[in-house]
Design an enzyme around this catalytic site. Structure first.
Site, PDB file in Angstrom:
ATOM      1  N   PRO A   2      -5.194   6.381   1.674  1.00 17.44           N
ATOM      2  CA  PRO A   2      -4.092   4.878   1.455  1.00 17.44           C
ATOM      3  C   PRO A   2      -4.466   3.834   1.139  1.00 17.44           C
ATOM      4  O   PRO A   2      -5.080   2.745   1.936  1.00 17.44           O
ATOM      5  CB  PRO A   2      -3.220   5.180   3.073  1.00 17.44           C
ATOM      6  CG  PRO A   2      -4.462   5.516   3.874  1.00 17.44           C
ATOM      7  CD  PRO A   2      -5.431   6.127   3.201  1.00 17.44           C
ATOM      8  N   GLU A   3      -3.864   3.520   0.013  1.00 18.83           N
ATOM      9  CA  GLU A   3      -4.274   2.283  -1.030  1.00 18.83           C
ATOM     10  C   GLU A   3      -2.762   1.612  -0.539  1.00 18.83           C
ATOM     11  O   GLU A   3      -2.559   2.836  -0.768  1.00 18.83           O
ATOM     12  CB  GLU A   3      -4.379   2.332  -1.963  1.00 18.83           C
ATOM     13  CG  GLU A   3      -6.265   2.349  -1.718  1.00 18.83           C
ATOM     14  CD  GLU A   3      -7.440   0.814  -2.328  1.00 18.83           C
ATOM     15  OE1 GLU A   3      -6.406  -0.005  -2.736  1.00 18.83           O
ATOM     16  OE2 GLU A   3      -8.464   0.707  -2.303  1.00 18.83           O
ATOM     17  N   LYS A  58      -0.435  -4.115   3.444  1.00 20.56           N
ATOM     18  CA  LYS A  58      -0.827  -1.842   3.901  1.00 20.56           C
ATOM     19  C   LYS A  58      -0.750  -1.871   5.535  1.00 20.56           C
ATOM     20  O   LYS A  58      -0.472  -0.512   6.120  1.00 20.56           O
ATOM     21  CB  LYS A  58      -2.452  -1.588   3.669  1.00 20.56           C
ATOM     22  CG  LYS A  58      -2.805  -1.866   2.332  1.00 20.56           C
ATOM     23  CD  LYS A  58      -4.238  -1.520   2.157  1.00 20.56           C
ATOM     24  CE  LYS A  58      -4.999  -2.554   2.606  1.00 20.56           C
ATOM     25  NZ  LYS A  58      -6.860  -2.695   2.012  1.00 20.56           N
ATOM     26  N   ARG A 111      -9.346  11.235  11.137  1.00 15.71           N
ATOM     27  CA  ARG A 111     -11.095  10.434  11.593  1.00 15.71           C
ATOM     28  C   ARG A 111     -10.066   9.318  12.865  1.00 15.71           C
ATOM     29  O   ARG A 111     -11.029   8.683  13.708  1.00 15.71           O
ATOM     30  CB  ARG A 111     -10.757   9.164  10.791  1.00 15.71           C
ATOM     31  CG  ARG A 111     -11.909  10.379   9.529  1.00 15.71           C
ATOM     32  CD  ARG A 111     -12.385   8.743   8.658  1.00 15.71           C
ATOM     33  NE  ARG A 111     -13.720   8.097   8.674  1.00 15.71           N
ATOM     34  CZ  ARG A 111     -13.877   7.028   7.770  1.00 15.71           C
ATOM     35  NH1 ARG A 111     -13.290   7.482   6.869  1.00 15.71           N
ATOM     36  NH2 ARG A 111     -14.751   6.491   8.368  1.00 15.71           N
ATOM     37  N   ARG A 150     -14.705 -20.921  -0.829  1.00 14.35           N
ATOM     38  CA  ARG A 150     -15.416 -20.005   0.035  1.00 14.35           C
ATOM     39  C   ARG A 150     -16.285 -20.071  -0.950  1.00 14.35           C
ATOM     40  O   ARG A 150     -16.910 -20.380  -1.932  1.00 14.35           O
ATOM     41  CB  ARG A 150     -13.719 -19.444  -0.762  1.00 14.35           C
ATOM     42  CG  ARG A 150     -14.359 -17.632   0.130  1.00 14.35           C
ATOM     43  CD  ARG A 150     -13.340 -16.699  -0.226  1.00 14.35           C
ATOM     44  NE  ARG A 150     -13.061 -15.311  -0.219  1.00 14.35           N
ATOM     45  CZ  ARG A 150     -12.921 -15.459   1.440  1.00 14.35           C
ATOM     46  NH1 ARG A 150     -12.009 -15.766   1.569  1.00 14.35           N
ATOM     47  NH2 ARG A 150     -13.328 -14.505   1.709  1.00 14.35           N
ATOM     48  N   ARG A 250     -19.860  -1.914   2.008  1.00 18.93           N
ATOM     49  CA  ARG A 250     -19.174  -0.847   1.647  1.00 18.93           C
ATOM     50  C   ARG A 250     -19.157  -0.746  -0.008  1.00 18.93           C
ATOM     51  O   ARG A 250     -20.790  -1.597  -1.446  1.00 18.93           O
ATOM     52  CB  ARG A 250     -17.521  -1.773   0.848  1.00 18.93           C
ATOM     53  CG  ARG A 250     -17.022  -2.248   2.228  1.00 18.93           C
ATOM     54  CD  ARG A 250     -16.253  -1.661   3.381  1.00 18.93           C
ATOM     55  NE  ARG A 250     -15.697  -0.817   2.457  1.00 18.93           N
ATOM     56  CZ  ARG A 250     -13.866  -1.010   2.593  1.00 18.93           C
ATOM     57  NH1 ARG A 250     -13.226  -1.990   2.719  1.00 18.93           N
ATOM     58  NH2 ARG A 250     -13.406   0.495   2.433  1.00 18.93           N
TER      59      ARG A 250
END
Length: 261
Positions: A2-3, A58, A111, A150, A250
């Site tokens: 799922p993106e 999402k 998972r 940021r 990541r």
DNA sequence: TATTCCCTGTGC
DNA sequence: GCACAGGGAATA
């Protein structure tokens, strides 16, 4: 898998099956699922009708007739499987919703990281989520304003759902590649022109993903991400080598040739 | 702003 | 065995 494109697709499938239906039972099939949706909550869901199924980034949302919401997040592996209640439970089912028309909706996830929770009406409106990638209000100027305050590199910033909602690890990398921006470029040092290209890149990658109906393969053919999971392969634009680096724990893939710092 | 953790499966 | 996996909340 799922993106965002997959979640959009999943939301449509869920809507077709769930909207207008009444919940007859809600069950969990894994301890972590039972933690997210305790038995008292599951019991209280019986008899509730689903008024609308929507999506925010999402997150899939099912609005119930008492004003509360079921909040679904697939995380890394979640997916829906729909079948009549008489059929056996699919492998890796973590949650199941039994409907008044005899259908069963199973949330499968090997998972067991996917979650279904229930929240009160006011909550979804106050979540700290950024604009959708296709929102007209998401402009290069708006993005520059947000990124100016940021610290840190651009690619992990793109994964922050409070900046832009719905961008995952694949599309953050693909967007940087399309814009020829090195993923480690400090987010506050990217000018308007390059931010415009970045937005175009993200939107282009997402719409390609959408066209593929949220699948990673068609038959045997892998859907062509340009850098994601292509370490060591030649870049389709400049012939340079695709490299992998780690950012915030990541993987990030990028072309060492045309994505310069 | 980066790790750690939540889980289990896959592929080397 | 071990590294790695598309997410994100909690933590230092």
């Amino acid at each position: 898998m799922p993106e965002l494109p997959e979640v959009e697709f999943a939301t449509q499938r869920l809507r077709a099956v769930l909207e207008g239906r009444t919940l007859r039972a809600v069950e969990t099939h894994h301890p972590s699922a039972a933690r997210a949706l305790p038995s008292a909550t599951r019991r209280a869901l019986c008899g509730r009708r689903v008024v609308a199924v929507t999506r925010r980034g999402k997150i899939q949302l099912a609005r119930l007739d008492d004003g509360t919401f079921l909040v679904v997040h697939f995380r890394l592996n979640g997916d829906w499987e729909f079948a009549p209640v008489l059929e056996s439970l699919p492998r890796y089912t973590r949650y199941s919703l039994l409907l008044d028309d005899g259908m069963r909706i199973a949330l499968t996830d090997s998972r067991a990281l996917a979650t279904i929770t229930r929240v009160a009406e006011s909550v979804p409106a106050t979540w700290k989520l950024g604009p959708e990638p296709d929102a007209p209000a998401l402009t290069p100027a708006w993005l520059r304003e947000r990124l100016a305050r940021r610290r840190g590199p651009i690619k992990p910033a793109l994964l922050d759902q409070s900046l832009i909602v719905g961008i995952g690890n694949i599309y953050a990398a693909e967007g940087c590649w399309r814009a020829a921006i090195h993923p480690a470029t400090p987010a506050d040092r990217i000018g308007l022109t390059r931010l415009a290209r970045l937005l175009e890149g993200i939107r282009g990658a997402l719409s390609d993903g959408h066209r593929n109906a949220g699948r990673y393969h068609q038959g045997d053919r892998r859907i062509p991400f340009r850098v994601y999971d292509r370490e060591g392969e030649p870049c389709g634009r400049c012939g340079g080598t695709v490299r992998r680096l780690e950012q915030a724990g990541r993987s990030t893939y990028y072309c060492a040739g045309c994505q310069r710092r």
